[in-house]
Write a protein that holds these residues in place. Structure first.
Motif, PDB file in Angstrom:
ATOM      1  N   PRO A 208       0.806  -1.224   0.000  1.00 57.07           N
ATOM      2  CA  PRO A 208       0.000   0.000   0.000  1.00 57.07           C
ATOM      3  C   PRO A 208       0.836   1.270   0.000  1.00 57.07           C
ATOM      4  CG  PRO A 208       0.140  -0.845   2.227  1.00 57.07           C
ATOM      5  CD  PRO A 208       0.872  -1.840   1.345  1.00 57.07           C
ATOM      6  N   PHE A 209       2.153   1.145   0.185  1.00 58.06           N
ATOM      7  CA  PHE A 209       3.012   2.309   0.299  1.00 58.06           C
ATOM      8  C   PHE A 209       3.631   2.694  -1.046  1.00 58.06           C
ATOM      9  CE2 PHE A 209       3.442   0.061   4.492  1.00 58.06           C
ATOM     10  CZ  PHE A 209       2.631   0.920   5.203  1.00 58.06           C
ATOM     11  N   PHE A 210       4.244   1.711  -1.723  1.00 63.96           N
ATOM     12  CA  PHE A 210       4.950   1.998  -2.978  1.00 63.96           C
ATOM     13  C   PHE A 210       4.409   1.191  -4.156  1.00 63.96           C
ATOM     14  CE2 PHE A 210       8.224   3.150   0.208  1.00 63.96           C
ATOM     15  CZ  PHE A 210       8.529   4.424  -0.231  1.00 63.96           C
ATOM     16  N   GLY A 211       3.259   0.561  -4.008  1.00 63.93           N
ATOM     17  CA  GLY A 211       2.763  -0.311  -5.058  1.00 63.93           C
ATOM     18  C   GLY A 211       1.966   0.380  -6.138  1.00 63.93           C
ATOM     19  N   GLY A 212       1.932   1.682  -6.130  1.00 66.66           N
ATOM     20  CA  GLY A 212       1.149   2.444  -7.096  1.00 66.66           C
ATOM     21  C   GLY A 212       0.475   3.597  -6.379  1.00 66.66           C
ATOM     22  N   ILE A 213      -0.220   4.433  -7.117  1.00 66.42           N
ATOM     23  CA  ILE A 213      -0.836   5.626  -6.539  1.00 66.42           C
ATOM     24  C   ILE A 213      -2.246   5.763  -7.067  1.00 66.42           C
ATOM     25  CG2 ILE A 213      -0.157   7.300  -8.314  1.00 66.42           C
ATOM     26  CD1 ILE A 213       0.195   7.854  -4.513  1.00 66.42           C
ATOM     27  N   LYS A 214      -3.114   6.335  -6.248  1.00 59.82           N
ATOM     28  CA  LYS A 214      -4.501   6.568  -6.634  1.00 59.82           C
ATOM     29  C   LYS A 214      -4.803   8.062  -6.566  1.00 59.82           C
ATOM     30  CE  LYS A 214      -6.383   2.044  -5.327  1.00 59.82           C
ATOM     31  NZ  LYS A 214      -5.095   1.374  -5.202  1.00 59.82           N
ATOM     32  N   THR A 215      -5.835   8.466  -7.281  1.00 61.37           N
ATOM     33  CA  THR A 215      -6.164   9.885  -7.373  1.00 61.37           C
ATOM     34  C   THR A 215      -6.398  10.534  -6.017  1.00 61.37           C
ATOM     35  OG1 THR A 215      -7.091   9.534  -9.585  1.00 61.37           O
ATOM     36  CG2 THR A 215      -7.729  11.553  -8.430  1.00 61.37           C
ATOM     37  N   PRO A 216      -7.156   9.923  -5.080  1.00 64.92           N
ATOM     38  CA  PRO A 216      -7.352  10.591  -3.783  1.00 64.92           C
ATOM     39  C   PRO A 216      -6.039  10.902  -3.066  1.00 64.92           C
ATOM     40  CG  PRO A 216      -8.958   8.833  -4.053  1.00 64.92           C
ATOM     41  CD  PRO A 216      -7.976   8.694  -5.178  1.00 64.92           C
ATOM     42  N   SER A 217      -5.060  10.013  -3.183  1.00 63.52           N
ATOM     43  CA  SER A 217      -3.758  10.284  -2.560  1.00 63.52           C
ATOM     44  C   SER A 217      -3.081  11.483  -3.199  1.00 63.52           C
ATOM     45  CB  SER A 217      -2.842   9.062  -2.679  1.00 63.52           C
ATOM     46  OG  SER A 217      -3.322   7.990  -1.901  1.00 63.52           O
ATOM     47  N   LEU A 218      -3.195  11.598  -4.524  1.00 62.40           N
ATOM     48  CA  LEU A 218      -2.578  12.728  -5.214  1.00 62.40           C
ATOM     49  C   LEU A 218      -3.273  14.039  -4.865  1.00 62.40           C
ATOM     50  CD1 LEU A 218      -2.044  11.018  -8.671  1.00 62.40           C
ATOM     51  CD2 LEU A 218      -0.265  11.638  -7.034  1.00 62.40           C
ATOM     52  N   LEU A 219      -4.582  13.998  -4.644  1.00 62.13           N
ATOM     53  CA  LEU A 219      -5.295  15.206  -4.242  1.00 62.13           C
ATOM     54  C   LEU A 219      -4.860  15.652  -2.852  1.00 62.13           C
ATOM     55  CD1 LEU A 219      -8.881  14.386  -5.585  1.00 62.13           C
ATOM     56  CD2 LEU A 219      -7.080  15.717  -6.698  1.00 62.13           C
ATOM     57  N   ARG A 220      -4.683  14.689  -1.949  1.00 64.36           N
ATOM     58  CA  ARG A 220      -4.221  15.048  -0.595  1.00 64.36           C
ATOM     59  C   ARG A 220      -2.748  15.445  -0.600  1.00 64.36           C
ATOM     60  NH1 ARG A 220      -6.251  10.233   3.178  1.00 64.36           N
ATOM     61  NH2 ARG A 220      -6.199   9.098   1.212  1.00 64.36           N
ATOM     62  N   TYR A 221      -1.990  14.893  -1.501  1.00 61.78           N
ATOM     63  CA  TYR A 221      -0.588  15.308  -1.649  1.00 61.78           C
ATOM     64  C   TYR A 221      -0.523  16.799  -1.977  1.00 61.78           C
ATOM     65  CZ  TYR A 221       4.307  14.808  -3.315  1.00 61.78           C
ATOM     66  OH  TYR A 221       5.673  14.903  -3.489  1.00 61.78           O
ATOM     67  N   ALA A 222      -1.415  17.243  -2.839  1.00 63.18           N
ATOM     68  CA  ALA A 222      -1.457  18.669  -3.166  1.00 63.18           C
ATOM     69  C   ALA A 222      -1.841  19.500  -1.949  1.00 63.18           C
ATOM     70  CB  ALA A 222      -2.440  18.917  -4.307  1.00 63.18           C
ATOM     71  N   GLU A 223      -2.712  18.968  -1.088  1.00 64.24           N
ATOM     72  CA  GLU A 223      -3.076  19.684   0.140  1.00 64.24           C
ATOM     73  C   GLU A 223      -1.849  19.838   1.042  1.00 64.24           C
ATOM     74  OE1 GLU A 223      -6.314  17.674   2.030  1.00 64.24           O
ATOM     75  OE2 GLU A 223      -7.554  17.687   0.226  1.00 64.24           O
ATOM     76  N   SER A 224      -1.063  18.780   1.173  1.00 69.08           N
ATOM     77  CA  SER A 224       0.174  18.868   1.957  1.00 69.08           C
ATOM     78  C   SER A 224       1.102  19.926   1.382  1.00 69.08           C
ATOM     79  CB  SER A 224       0.893  17.515   1.980  1.00 69.08           C
ATOM     80  OG  SER A 224       0.299  16.624   2.879  1.00 69.08           O
ATOM     81  N   ALA A 225       1.170  19.985   0.064  1.00 70.94           N
ATOM     82  CA  ALA A 225       2.047  20.952  -0.592  1.00 70.94           C
ATOM     83  C   ALA A 225       1.605  22.380  -0.293  1.00 70.94           C
ATOM     84  CB  ALA A 225       2.066  20.691  -2.098  1.00 70.94           C
ATOM     85  N   VAL A 226       0.312  22.641  -0.402  1.00 72.29           N
ATOM     86  CA  VAL A 226      -0.201  23.982  -0.116  1.00 72.29           C
ATOM     87  C   VAL A 226       0.155  24.402   1.305  1.00 72.29           C
ATOM     88  CG1 VAL A 226      -2.319  25.316   0.233  1.00 72.29           C
ATOM     89  CG2 VAL A 226      -2.061  23.906  -1.824  1.00 72.29           C
TER      90      VAL A 226
END
Length: 547
Positions: A208-226
């Motif tokens: 679940p850590f490095f096996g691929g990425i899903k859209t919700p994770s990428l959306l929250r990644y952007a929140e962390s960036a902001v």
């Protein structure tokens, strides 16, 4: 004609040498028209003047050159790290400052699971803070003997698993796999080091850590960036399966998405030829917010996990040398073929032996196939000495230094892993600068929190957690640290024509700060509040921290 917006600020630090400061910046179609005084803006009239940030500082949006998009989704799993952390929504997660506290947190998480067989995943574990104590399978068995348990170390290079997982994976005293740690009696302890050993666990449960990425994770990644002023960030160990590639496209095309993504293909997940084909196929997905071009090479492991490869005299406490994730000959072949294919390599090298091996490989690749301005980058590169930095300069190799390590693990490196002499030269931004190497600095989130102002503070002050100054000769100025998290990082990503400074034609990406990192005292840089970001001319406010 498209509307023009002009933002005013107390100061705009442009990182553009021809006009280093301004009070206003004009934006149209998500790009910068120009920066200067209010009078200068008249050339862009008619325009809408926005004074919302008139009392704040604008700087180029920070560029995080080494982080992982799982920073967005990893909060779906229990956190068992040493220090308190905040997730993308601003919620505080309490740290676990003893082995007993880690087991208690895992026990509480296990009780929340519905059935007896669902795997329990947790992350952030960092045993180097607990002296000689190491977590073993028996301790995890006290949490559960029926469900598999996987605990990811903070460095991402090691796992701890329970007996149930080892039974599922067939890990026994007879297992002869590189990285399966055993006790003095030859019995597996439940600690799995680096790729081959970890794969035995993930093959049973999924990764679940490095096996691929899903859209919700990428959306929250952007929140962390902001939250920390980042407008461009890498995902620097990415699986390029179809689901992940589709998720990058979907997230980047989501209205209001506040981040420019740069995924880096995990080159050791498939054959060399297949990887090169995948990297080139991904280029067709590029858009203003998705920039495929990077490829990640894994060489050694983690210094505090004792899996980094070190030159003589090795680990200060006498631990055996670390592990290669691919054999050196294969690594050399991989570098050569990706270089010949025109791709941009970002190469994990923690130990100085790994840096030496990769500099040899890059030199051989340049001799075989000269490429001007390749900008291959050594990532972390924590133990490089001055002679290796001189080689980087000669070869046109960039470096992205893990400055946060000085604070989080500097005391342990001086006392346990490296000893005081070598610890003083860790993450040597001063040497990189003196030797003329293009460099940046990073967080490796979620290994440490994504927070470029804190990273800059680490490079400027080089203070450990206990307040020790580790290698004052390697300190850099606030101006140089700000460059390293903006234009310097952009350079290492081949993005300095688009991001990293506030000048005409570039994306209108800014970090909005309450104070200037060039005006506060050096020890206060990490305390500067981040209002949020402006991405493509659109403001995004940081989450409010709670707890």
């Amino acid at each position: 004609m498209t509307e023009t917006n002009v933002f005013s600020a107390r100061d705009i630090i442009t990182m553009n040498a021809s006009r280093p400061h301004a009070t206003h910046v004009a934006v149209r179609d998500g790009r910068i028209l120009g920066a200067g005084s209010l009078e200068d803006m008249e050339q862009w009239a008619p325009y809408t003047l926005t004074d919302d940030f008139a009392d704040k500082i604008l700087v180029p949006g920070f560029v995080e050159g080494h982080a992982h998009a799982m920073e967005g989704g990893i909060w779906d799993f229990p956190y068992v790290g040493y220090e308190d952390r905040w997730d993308p929504s601003g919620r505080r997660w309490e740290g676990a400052q003893s082995l007993e506290a880690v087991i208690a947190a895992l026990t509480a998480a296990e009780a929340r699971l519905d059935d007896a067989e669902t795997p329990l995943f947790a992350w952030g574990f960092d045993p180097i803070y607990f002296g000689e104590a190491r977590m073993n399978a028996a301790q995890l068995d006290s949490v559960s003997t029926t469900r598999p348990i996987i605990v990811l170390h903070s460095n991402g290079h090691l796992l701890n698993v329970n007996s149930r997982l080892m039974d599922m994976a067939g890990i026994t005293a007879d297992t002869n796999v590189y990285g399966v740690l055993k006790d003095d009696n030859g019995k597996p302890t439940g600690e799995l080091m680096e790729m081959a050993a970890k794969y035995m666990a993930y093959r049973q449960t999924g990764n679940p850590f490095f096996g691929g990425i899903k859209t919700p994770s990428l959306l929250r990644y952007a929140e962390s960036a902001v939250n920390c002023g980042v407008t461009t960030a890498t995902d620097l160990f990415a699986s390029f399966n179809e689901e992940s590639l589709a998720a990058y496209v979907e997230a980047s095309q989501t209205p209001g998405y506040a981040l420019r993504l740069m995924p880096a293909l995990n080159t050791i997940e498939q054959s060399i030829d297949e990887g090169i084909a995948l990297a080139k196929r991904a280029l067709q997905d590029n858009n203003d917010r998705l920039h495929h071009r990077l490829c990640k090479v894994m060489t050694d492991g983690s210094i505090q996990g004792f899996t980094a490869r070190l030159k003589w005299p090795g680990y200060h406490n006498g631990k055996p040398n670390g592990l290669w994730n691919l054999d050196p000959d294969t690594l050399g072949e991989l570098v050569l073929e990706y270089h010949k294919a025109g791709l941009h390599l970002h190469i994990h090298t923690n130990g100085d032996e790994a840096s030496e091996l990769m500099l040899d490989a890059l030199e051989a690749a340049q001799l075989a196939c000269p490429r001007p301005d390749h900008r291959h980058t050594l990532q972390h590169c924590q133990m490089a000495d001055a002679s290796q930095f001189r080689r980087m300069a000669k070869l046109g190799v960039c470096v992205n230094l893990f400055a946060n390590h000085i604070y989080y693990w500097g005391d342990q490196h001086a006392a346990i892993t490296m000893g005081p002499d070598r610890a003083n030269r860790m993450d040597a931004a001063g040497t990189a600068q003196r030797e003329g190497v293009h460099f940046s600095i990073h967080s490796d989130a979620p290994v440490t929190p994504m927070a470029p102002l804190f990273t800059a503070w680490c490079a400027v002050n080089r203070q450990t957690r206990t307040g020790t100054v580790l290698g004052p000769e390697e300190q850099i100025s606030a101006e140089d640290a700000l460059y390293a998290i903006t234009l310097g990082a952009a350079y290492t990503l081949h993005m300095d024509h688009l991001v990293g400074s506030i000048e005409p034609g570039k994306y209108a990406d800014f970090a909005v700060l309450e104070d200037s990192p060039l005006q506060v005292s050096p020890d206060a840089i990490r305390d500067i509040s981040v209002w949020g970001t402006i991405s493509g001319g659109a403001p995004h406010k940081a989450a409010t921290r709670t707890g």
